[in-house]
Design a protein around this motif. Structure first.
Motif: not given
Length: 89
Positions: A10-39
């Motif tokens: 917990g020493s660097n909360p700004k970096l932790s927030l950046k990691h969380f948002f980066r993971g969230l953006a990659l998650f959205v990208l993964a969902v887009v690829f999975i849904s495109l692959g379905y169709y």
């Protein structure tokens, strides 16, 4: 043993927030690829699942850092209690 780990995470909360948002953006990208692959073609789903693994890692790492920062503030506020106070001072 656990306290230094919590303070280090917990020493660097700004970096932790950046990691969380980066993971969230990659998650959205993964969902887009999975849904495109379905169709369209199934290989896009495989790419989406491959992106999902680091996305979950980054989001979990960032969330642990955010939680550790909040929890370290709670630990810091708890101090040793005086069990024998002199009430007549």
């Amino acid at each position: 043993m656990l306290k230094p780990l919590i303070y280090r995470l917990g020493s660097n909360p700004k970096l932790s927030l950046k990691h969380f948002f980066r993971g969230l953006a990659l998650f959205v990208l993964a969902v887009v690829f999975i849904s495109l692959g379905y169709y369209t073609h199934y290989s896009l789903q495989i790419i989406g699942v491959a992106i999902l693994v680091p996305a979950l890692f980054f989001a979990a790492w960032g969330y642990c850092g955010i939680f550790a920062n909040r929890f370290s503030q709670v630990i810091k506020g708890i101090g040793p209690k005086n069990h024998d106070p002199d009430l007549w001072k």
